[in-house]
Design an enzyme around this catalytic site. Structure first.
Site, PDB file in Angstrom:
ATOM      1  N   CYS A 101       0.802  -1.217   0.000  1.00 37.25           N
ATOM      2  CA  CYS A 101       0.000   0.000   0.000  1.00 37.25           C
ATOM      3  C   CYS A 101       0.847   1.284   0.000  1.00 37.25           C
ATOM      4  CB  CYS A 101      -0.947  -0.031   1.185  1.00 37.25           C
ATOM      5  SG  CYS A 101      -2.356   1.034   0.976  1.00 37.25           S
ATOM      6  N   HIS A 198      -4.112  -5.901   1.802  1.00 39.28           N
ATOM      7  CA  HIS A 198      -3.854  -6.279   3.177  1.00 39.28           C
ATOM      8  C   HIS A 198      -4.863  -7.336   3.555  1.00 39.28           C
ATOM      9  CE1 HIS A 198      -6.060  -2.395   3.166  1.00 39.28           C
ATOM     10  NE2 HIS A 198      -4.959  -1.922   2.652  1.00 39.28           N
TER      11      HIS A 198
HETATM   12 ZN   LIG Z   1      -3.833   0.084   2.019  1.00 36.19          ZN
END
Ligand SMILES: [Zn+2]
Lengths: 246, 436
Positions: A101, A198
């Site tokens: 991310c 995630h």
């Molecule tokens: Zn993220």
């Protein structure tokens, strides 16, 4: 299982980048999975942290970085630029890294925010990210020849586009992945795995965890001597995740 | 005034109650027929409106504020559990107003979800707001916790009288900087207790960045020992002129509430009641009311199954789960965990990885259940916690849990929709108040 080093096949040092600021979506889960699987494979894990202002440690074997809020990314930006030459050198030297991310974005060329300002990346990965109108949120299934199906959850407003010579980690079959335009999810470069997913990523995708461990061990000790780990719970969790709504 | 919309709303409410439906429909009907209904009903209350919001502890804290104020002789209107959104408030009002839409109360104390509170305060500016905490929760809805902070800030800015803030949560305490129209008072923790309540920045890998708490707090939770607590009350109830209290007094209370986090919420409730009543507050009655508060639905409430206690602990985010594990000793107790990922629970399972389950390692977990049973079992595996059975089907898991640990007290940690399902099943074998 014993934690002792008596019968250890060796020590592997895992460096977590900016655990204070970049840990928003269960990023600790990825660290924990590396730690436990190293133990189960018979190695001794050591978990280290790099925080803004710290000298970068020279003797680590695996790097892992997570996602953060916009405010967290601002805090680490200068430090990341300071250690960028080291990280670029390690990447070209086939060092294993997992980037999720926020740090996935910052390892690219730049992030152009929604209001037009440009946050420079560190150029390890040939990709660029543009702030989007709406967040891409939800369950993702993507498929790769290297790791099979990849299961996870995305939550990001930046949309990432890969340069012509950078391969995606996987091709999305459910969800959006890198952006709302193409079918790419994440990036694969040398021994780097980068992803928006995630959930956390590694628990439900042990093949990726073992890839990173294999590369770290091979780099340090020449060969990897794994044991068979019972991943039936991960298999069941993957099957159930695949049936869930976006 | 629109008596017709009130009558129609009341009729819909009665009909939907008979059908056993939820509380939102009558609220929707009256909102459509008469958008000004809620504002009119809640304007003109002697002591105005209190809004309680934040990530964790809204339900229990709201219940405490209500009972503290009732104990001081006020007539209090409140919304029931499960209706912490604007439409739910409208529905609850329909049950209480007379045919002309007038509410017979001195004050309204309303629990509102962060996002709905922002909508609500635009319609009805509160006189008081109590902002508890900002913790990672439902990031799939709000995106970032900084975005959640901005929602709470909007509530604070709409408040006309006093904003009551958690001094120990840096995001909440930081809201004070932008409040100009209202007074600000804080509730807080003694330094010795601060490590018990990690704020979101301290959840992982950031021990040692304890927030500065030089801020003067109106109520400080000084000591906790089981169910008994010592609160430090600043000498005078907060003075609108902002005069700083110098002296303070320690007050001891034995509570029926369990769990340290509920007791910190009690400090929040005390600060709020003191803000509302000012110099008129009767301290002994306040402590007596606090000692009598029973836990709210799913917040450590205890049922009896086969002669053994069965405790339900609602868990919906990492800090709540951590506090739940910390508050309830696993020794001698059989444990079950039920994790769903429906919209109300949050779809992202990442949060399970921000909780340490080491404390369950010794006794293990009897049964793991829910839609995401395997995600939970996988999480426990990585903390070396033994799991006896994984059964995604909740009724089957519950039967297995109850028959498998007949002779010991039991505890079930469950997400919101898992808790509703567990209660429904339990109501077939024991007496349970089912809230829809
Ligand atoms: Zn993220």
């Amino acid at each position: 299982m014993p934690n002792g080093t008596a019968n250890s096949k060796g020590t592997i040092r895992v460096l977590q980048l900016y655990p204070r600021e970049m840990n928003i979506y269960g990023d600790w889960g990825n660290v924990l999975v590396l730690k436990q699987r190293l133990r189960w494979h018979g190695y001794t894990p050591e978990i280290l942290e790099h925080n803004a202002g710290d000298p970068f440690p020279s003797d680590v074997d695996l790097i892992i970085g997570g996602g953060g809020q916009d405010s967290g990314q601002l805090v680490i930006q200068d430090d990341l630029q300071t250690i960028a030459p080291t990280l670029r050198g390690l990447a070209e030297d086939d060092f294993p890294m997992l980037l999720i991310c926020g740090l996935y974005q910052l390892f690219g060329n730049f992030f152009r925010t929604h209001d037009g300002s440009v946050i420079p990346g560190i150029g390890v990965l040939d990709l660029e990210t543009h702030g989007g109108e709406k967040r891409l949120i939800g369950n993702v299934v993507a498929t790769s020849t290297e790791f099979g199906d990849v299961h996870g959850y995305e939550n990001h407003s930046g949309q990432t586009f890969l340069g012509p010579n950078l391969a995606p980690l996987a091709t999305v079959t459910k969800g959006e992945g890198n952006n709302a335009t193409d079918e790419h999810e994440g990036a694969r470069y040398r021994n780097i795995v980068a992803s928006y997913l995630h959930g956390s990523l590694l628990p439900k995708n042990p093949a990726i965890a073992d890839f990173l461990i294999r590369k770290a061990v091979e780099r340090k000790y020449g060969s990897f001597d794994p044991v068979v780990i019972d991943d039936s719970l991960a298999e069941a969790a993957r099957r159930h995740a695949a049936t869930r709504p976006r | 005034m629109n008596p017709l919309s009130v009558l129609v709303g009341k009729a819909v409410r009665r009909a939907s109650k008979l059908r056993g439906g939820g509380s939102a429909l009558p609220g929707l009907v009256v909102e459509r027929l008469d958008p000004g209904f809620m504002g009119r009903a809640l304007t003109g209350l002697t002591h105005g409106v209190v809004v309680v919001s934040g990530t964790n502890g809204k339900t229990t804290t709201t219940k405490m504020v209500v009972e503290l104020l009732q104990g001081q002789g006020l007539k209090v209107f409140t919304n029931r559990t499960g209706s912490n959104f604007t439409r739910g408030v409208a529905a609850a009002l329909l049950g209480e107003v007379d045919w002309r839409g007038r509410l017979d109360a001195d004050i309204a104390v309303l629990e509102l979800d962060e996002a709905h509170a922002v909508h609500f305060v635009r319609l009805v500016p509160p006189r008081y707001s109590l902002l508890l905490n900002v913790l990672r929760d439902q990031l799939d809805r709000f995106g970032e916790i900084d975005a959640t902070t901005r929602l709470l800030e909007t509530i604070a800015l709409a408040t006309t009288g006093t904003v009551i803030l958690n001094r120990e949560d840096p995001r909440v305490a930081g809201i004070a900087a932008s409040v100009t129209a209202a007074d600000v008072v804080y509730f807080g923790l003694d330094a010795s207790l601060r490590s018990t309540f990690p704020n979101d920045d301290e959840l992982r890998g950031a021990a040692g960045i304890a927030p500065a708490s030089a801020l003067p707090a109106d109520v400080v939770l000084e000591k906790v020992d089981g169910n008994s607590a010592v609160f430090l009350l600043s000498d005078a109830a907060p003075d609108p002129a902002g005069a700083e209290a110098v002296a303070s007094e320690s007050v001891h209370a034995d509570l029926r509430l369990r769990g340290v986090y509920n007791i910190f919420n009690a400090a929040a409730a005390l600060a709020t009641a003191r803000a509302v009543l000012g110099a008129a507050v009767v301290r002994d009655a306040l402590i007596a009311s606090l000692s009598a508060v029973e836990p709210a639905f799913g917040r450590g409430e205890s049922l009896v199954v086969d002669g053994q206690a069965l405790e339900l602990v609602l868990v919906k985010n990492p800090s709540g789960f951590r506090l739940g594990l910390k508050s309830f000793d696993p020794a001698g107790c059989a444990t079950m965990i039920a994790i769903n990922d429906n919209y109300a629970d949050g779809r992202d399972m990442s949060w399970l990885w921000d909780v340490d389950f080491d404390s369950l390692g010794l006794g293990g977990v009897e049964v793991v259940s829910g839609v995401r049973a395997y995600d939970m079992a996988l999480r426990l595996k990585y903390d070396d916690v033994p799991v006896r059975a994984v059964e995604p089907d909740l009724p089957a898991a519950l039967r297995e849990f109850i028959s498998g640990s007949k002779d010991s007290p039991k505890r079930i940690f469950c997400t919101y929709t898992a808790m509703l399902a567990v209660r429904r099943e339990l109501s077939k074998i024991t007496k349970v108040e089912v809230v829809s």
